[in-house]
Write a protein that holds these residues in place. Structure first.
Motif, PDB file in Angstrom:
ATOM      1  N   SER A 136       2.108  -5.083  16.946  1.00  0.00           N
ATOM      2  CA  SER A 136       1.272  -4.031  17.527  1.00  0.00           C
ATOM      3  C   SER A 136       0.839  -3.061  16.444  1.00  0.00           C
ATOM      4  CB  SER A 136       2.038  -3.287  18.629  1.00  0.00           C
ATOM      5  OG  SER A 136       3.207  -2.698  18.123  1.00  0.00           O
ATOM      6  N   GLY A 137      -0.261  -2.355  16.709  1.00  0.00           N
ATOM      7  CA  GLY A 137      -0.706  -1.319  15.788  1.00  0.00           C
ATOM      8  C   GLY A 137      -1.629  -1.785  14.683  1.00  0.00           C
ATOM      9  N   PHE A 138      -1.994  -3.064  14.666  1.00  0.00           N
ATOM     10  CA  PHE A 138      -2.925  -3.569  13.651  1.00  0.00           C
ATOM     11  C   PHE A 138      -3.651  -4.802  14.189  1.00  0.00           C
ATOM     12  CE2 PHE A 138      -0.625  -7.357  12.076  1.00  0.00           C
ATOM     13  CZ  PHE A 138       0.657  -7.123  12.574  1.00  0.00           C
ATOM     14  N   ALA A 139      -4.715  -5.188  13.485  1.00  0.00           N
ATOM     15  CA  ALA A 139      -5.504  -6.359  13.880  1.00  0.00           C
ATOM     16  C   ALA A 139      -4.741  -7.617  13.490  1.00  0.00           C
ATOM     17  CB  ALA A 139      -6.865  -6.318  13.208  1.00  0.00           C
ATOM     18  N   PHE A 140      -3.962  -8.130  14.425  1.00  0.00           N
ATOM     19  CA  PHE A 140      -3.042  -9.241  14.156  1.00  0.00           C
ATOM     20  C   PHE A 140      -3.764 -10.434  13.532  1.00  0.00           C
ATOM     21  CE2 PHE A 140       0.852 -11.467  14.579  1.00  0.00           C
ATOM     22  CZ  PHE A 140       0.626 -12.716  15.123  1.00  0.00           C
ATOM     23  N   ASP A 141      -4.952 -10.753  14.028  1.00  0.00           N
ATOM     24  CA  ASP A 141      -5.641 -11.967  13.555  1.00  0.00           C
ATOM     25  C   ASP A 141      -6.275 -11.801  12.168  1.00  0.00           C
ATOM     26  OD1 ASP A 141      -8.467 -11.614  15.879  1.00  0.00           O
ATOM     27  OD2 ASP A 141      -7.594 -10.253  14.400  1.00  0.00           O
ATOM     28  N   ASP A 142      -6.101 -10.666  11.544  1.00  0.00           N
ATOM     29  CA  ASP A 142      -6.571 -10.468  10.173  1.00  0.00           C
ATOM     30  C   ASP A 142      -5.508 -10.801   9.134  1.00  0.00           C
ATOM     31  OD1 ASP A 142      -8.770  -7.535  10.557  1.00  0.00           O
ATOM     32  OD2 ASP A 142      -9.102  -9.685  10.866  1.00  0.00           O
ATOM     33  N   TYR A 143      -4.302 -11.091   9.577  1.00  0.00           N
ATOM     34  CA  TYR A 143      -3.183 -11.227   8.648  1.00  0.00           C
ATOM     35  C   TYR A 143      -2.445 -12.551   8.791  1.00  0.00           C
ATOM     36  CZ  TYR A 143      -3.675  -6.226   7.786  1.00  0.00           C
ATOM     37  OH  TYR A 143      -4.155  -4.999   7.439  1.00  0.00           O
ATOM     38  N   GLY A 144      -1.962 -13.044   7.635  1.00  0.00           N
ATOM     39  CA  GLY A 144      -0.986 -14.104   7.672  1.00  0.00           C
ATOM     40  C   GLY A 144       0.369 -13.520   8.058  1.00  0.00           C
ATOM     41  N   MET A 145       1.229 -14.360   8.591  1.00  0.00           N
ATOM     42  CA  MET A 145       2.546 -13.908   9.039  1.00  0.00           C
ATOM     43  C   MET A 145       3.624 -14.841   8.481  1.00  0.00           C
ATOM     44  SD  MET A 145       1.979 -11.183  10.814  1.00  0.00           S
ATOM     45  CE  MET A 145       3.585 -10.935  11.592  1.00  0.00           C
ATOM     46  N   THR A 146       4.812 -14.289   8.336  1.00  0.00           N
ATOM     47  CA  THR A 146       5.892 -14.999   7.645  1.00  0.00           C
ATOM     48  C   THR A 146       7.226 -14.763   8.328  1.00  0.00           C
ATOM     49  OG1 THR A 146       4.852 -15.055   5.450  1.00  0.00           O
ATOM     50  CG2 THR A 146       7.249 -14.914   5.484  1.00  0.00           C
ATOM     51  N   TRP A 147       8.104 -15.768   8.238  1.00  0.00           N
ATOM     52  CA  TRP A 147       9.502 -15.625   8.656  1.00  0.00           C
ATOM     53  C   TRP A 147      10.386 -15.680   7.410  1.00  0.00           C
ATOM     54  CZ3 TRP A 147      10.991 -14.311  13.456  1.00  0.00           C
ATOM     55  CH2 TRP A 147      10.107 -14.540  14.520  1.00  0.00           C
ATOM     56  N   VAL A 148      11.332 -14.760   7.346  1.00  0.00           N
ATOM     57  CA  VAL A 148      12.305 -14.688   6.255  1.00  0.00           C
ATOM     58  C   VAL A 148      13.675 -14.524   6.893  1.00  0.00           C
ATOM     59  CG1 VAL A 148      13.100 -13.338   4.245  1.00  0.00           C
ATOM     60  CG2 VAL A 148      10.631 -13.622   4.684  1.00  0.00           C
ATOM     61  N   ARG A 149      14.688 -15.107   6.292  1.00  0.00           N
ATOM     62  CA  ARG A 149      16.039 -14.925   6.824  1.00  0.00           C
ATOM     63  C   ARG A 149      16.976 -14.401   5.757  1.00  0.00           C
ATOM     64  NH1 ARG A 149      17.634 -21.301   7.973  1.00  0.00           N
ATOM     65  NH2 ARG A 149      17.985 -21.938   5.797  1.00  0.00           N
ATOM     66  N   ARG A 150      18.007 -13.701   6.227  1.00  0.00           N
ATOM     67  CA  ARG A 150      19.062 -13.246   5.326  1.00  0.00           C
ATOM     68  C   ARG A 150      20.357 -13.902   5.774  1.00  0.00           C
ATOM     69  NH1 ARG A 150      20.700  -7.382   2.727  1.00  0.00           N
ATOM     70  NH2 ARG A 150      22.546  -8.181   1.659  1.00  0.00           N
ATOM     71  N   VAL A 151      20.885 -14.735   4.909  1.00  0.00           N
ATOM     72  CA  VAL A 151      22.121 -15.452   5.184  1.00  0.00           C
ATOM     73  C   VAL A 151      23.295 -14.539   4.863  1.00  0.00           C
ATOM     74  CG1 VAL A 151      23.496 -17.474   4.620  1.00  0.00           C
ATOM     75  CG2 VAL A 151      20.988 -17.635   4.674  1.00  0.00           C
ATOM     76  N   PRO A 152      24.335 -14.505   5.692  1.00  0.00           N
ATOM     77  CA  PRO A 152      25.484 -13.643   5.430  1.00  0.00           C
ATOM     78  C   PRO A 152      26.044 -13.849   4.027  1.00  0.00           C
ATOM     79  CG  PRO A 152      25.665 -14.650   7.595  1.00  0.00           C
ATOM     80  CD  PRO A 152      24.479 -15.271   6.950  1.00  0.00           C
ATOM     81  N   GLY A 153      26.214 -12.762   3.291  1.00  0.00           N
ATOM     82  CA  GLY A 153      26.772 -12.851   1.951  1.00  0.00           C
ATOM     83  C   GLY A 153      25.798 -13.349   0.898  1.00  0.00           C
ATOM     84  N   LYS A 154      24.601 -13.658   1.325  1.00  0.00           N
ATOM     85  CA  LYS A 154      23.590 -14.136   0.382  1.00  0.00           C
ATOM     86  C   LYS A 154      22.352 -13.259   0.499  1.00  0.00           C
ATOM     87  CE  LYS A 154      25.318 -18.856   0.415  1.00  0.00           C
ATOM     88  NZ  LYS A 154      24.986 -20.302   0.535  1.00  0.00           N
ATOM     89  N   GLY A 155      21.306 -13.668  -0.127  1.00  0.00           N
ATOM     90  CA  GLY A 155      20.110 -12.845  -0.154  1.00  0.00           C
ATOM     91  C   GLY A 155      19.059 -13.286   0.839  1.00  0.00           C
ATOM     92  N   LEU A 156      17.847 -12.864   0.569  1.00  0.00           N
ATOM     93  CA  LEU A 156      16.719 -13.203   1.423  1.00  0.00           C
ATOM     94  C   LEU A 156      16.186 -14.591   1.080  1.00  0.00           C
ATOM     95  CD1 LEU A 156      14.804  -9.796   1.265  1.00  0.00           C
ATOM     96  CD2 LEU A 156      16.329 -10.604   3.076  1.00  0.00           C
ATOM     97  N   GLN A 157      15.809 -15.321   2.107  1.00  0.00           N
ATOM     98  CA  GLN A 157      15.251 -16.662   1.914  1.00  0.00           C
ATOM     99  C   GLN A 157      13.965 -16.790   2.720  1.00  0.00           C
ATOM    100  OE1 GLN A 157      17.545 -19.910   3.586  1.00  0.00           O
ATOM    101  NE2 GLN A 157      16.486 -21.451   2.374  1.00  0.00           N
ATOM    102  N   TRP A 158      12.860 -17.079   2.047  1.00  0.00           N
ATOM    103  CA  TRP A 158      11.610 -17.331   2.738  1.00  0.00           C
ATOM    104  C   TRP A 158      11.718 -18.629   3.532  1.00  0.00           C
ATOM    105  CZ3 TRP A 158       8.327 -21.585   1.597  1.00  0.00           C
ATOM    106  CH2 TRP A 158       7.137 -21.605   2.349  1.00  0.00           C
ATOM    107  N   ILE A 159      11.233 -18.610   4.780  1.00  0.00           N
ATOM    108  CA  ILE A 159      11.344 -19.768   5.658  1.00  0.00           C
ATOM    109  C   ILE A 159       9.992 -20.434   5.882  1.00  0.00           C
ATOM    110  CG2 ILE A 159      11.896 -20.515   8.009  1.00  0.00           C
ATOM    111  CD1 ILE A 159      14.282 -19.902   6.239  1.00  0.00           C
ATOM    112  N   SER A 160       9.007 -19.661   6.326  1.00  0.00           N
ATOM    113  CA  SER A 160       7.736 -20.262   6.705  1.00  0.00           C
ATOM    114  C   SER A 160       6.656 -19.204   6.804  1.00  0.00           C
ATOM    115  CB  SER A 160       7.886 -20.974   8.058  1.00  0.00           C
ATOM    116  OG  SER A 160       6.670 -21.564   8.463  1.00  0.00           O
ATOM    117  N   SER A 161       5.428 -19.620   6.554  1.00  0.00           N
ATOM    118  CA  SER A 161       4.272 -18.727   6.688  1.00  0.00           C
ATOM    119  C   SER A 161       3.133 -19.442   7.391  1.00  0.00           C
ATOM    120  CB  SER A 161       3.796 -18.251   5.311  1.00  0.00           C
ATOM    121  OG  SER A 161       4.775 -17.475   4.655  1.00  0.00           O
ATOM    122  N   ILE A 162       2.275 -18.653   8.045  1.00  0.00           N
ATOM    123  CA  ILE A 162       1.084 -19.171   8.710  1.00  0.00           C
ATOM    124  C   ILE A 162      -0.079 -18.255   8.358  1.00  0.00           C
ATOM    125  CG2 ILE A 162       1.609 -17.919  10.854  1.00  0.00           C
ATOM    126  CD1 ILE A 162       0.379 -20.320  12.379  1.00  0.00           C
TER     127      ILE A 162
END
Lengths: 111, 121
Positions: free
Chosen positions: B25-51
């Motif tokens: 919400s709050g922005f033109a959603f269809d103007d942007y790519g979107m991404t999922w990132v996860r943080r594994v316990p005890g580890k860092g950030l891991q990129w998962i997927s983008s569209i």
């Protein structure tokens, strides 16, 4: 094992300057993709701290600065404050993986 | 105010499925790519997927390729992650984040508050 390598921890006294590195390769940082930095406190979402190698979003204090050279980048914090204790991650795009990569993260401790 | 809110996390058995959602919400959603990132316990950030903004280009990390599917519904301002064949190592906190339209390069801002996924027998 992260594609971008960061030191696990960096510490400093209040008021000091600290720096942390982010080492990549010719397929990411060395491929001239911009490096971005995020700050994350426990239990909260990451926050964009530096974008495009050396740019600060609105609201980020100018104590934070970024730089890049070759296949590496650095984040510096001057005038270290207790509130800067957090995890810091670098991020770039990797042309070989055709996806994004993050650093392993650096935990900053204020002594 | 630009905002991303994830939902759909929970506990799943190995081999099971979960579907994460991210309401924007709050922005033109269809103007942007979107991404999922996860943080594994005890580890860092891991990129998962983008569209990408058009929804016709997707990319995945090798660790989830063939098991996870990213999608978007611009009419609902929503991003999704269908997670199949879940493994114990998928246990993490999952974040959605806004990125560049063409998903090649760029940064992520803002991020949602995240949703916890736990895979256990």
């Amino acid at each position: 094992q992260s594609v971008l390598t960061q030191p696990p921890s960096v510490s400093g006294a209040p008021g000091q300057k600290i720096t942390m590195s982010c080492t990549g390769s010719r397929s990411n940082i060395g491929a001239d993709y911009d490096v971005h930095w995020y700050q994350q406190f426990p239990g909260t979402a990451p926050k964009l701290l530096i974008y495009g190698d050396d740019n600060r979003p609105s609201g980020v204090p100018d104590r934070f600065s970024g730089s890049k050279s070759g296949t590496s980048a650095s984040l510096a914090i001057t005038g270290l404050q207790a509130e800067d204790e957090a995890d810091y991650y670098c991020q770039a795009y990797d042309t070989s993986l055709r996806g994004y990569v993050f650093g392993s993260g650096t935990k900053v401790t204020v002594l | 105010e630009v905002q991303l809110v994830e939902s759909g996390g929970g506990v799943a058995r190995p081999g099971g499925s979960l579907r994460l959602s991210c309401a924007a919400s709050g922005f033109a959603f269809d103007d942007y790519g979107m991404t999922w990132v996860r943080r594994v316990p005890g580890k860092g950030l891991q990129w998962i997927s983008s569209i990408n903004s058009n929804g016709d280009t997707t990319t995945y990390a090798d660790s989830v390729k063939g098991r996870f599917i990213i999608s978007r519904d611009d009419a609902k301002n929503s991003l999704y992650l269908q997670m199949n064949s879940l493994r114990a190592e998928d246990t993490a906190f999952y974040y959605c984040a806004r990125g560049r339209a063409n998903i090649e390069g760029g940064w992520f801002d803002p991020w949602g508050q995240g949703t916890q996924v736990s895979v256990s027998s």
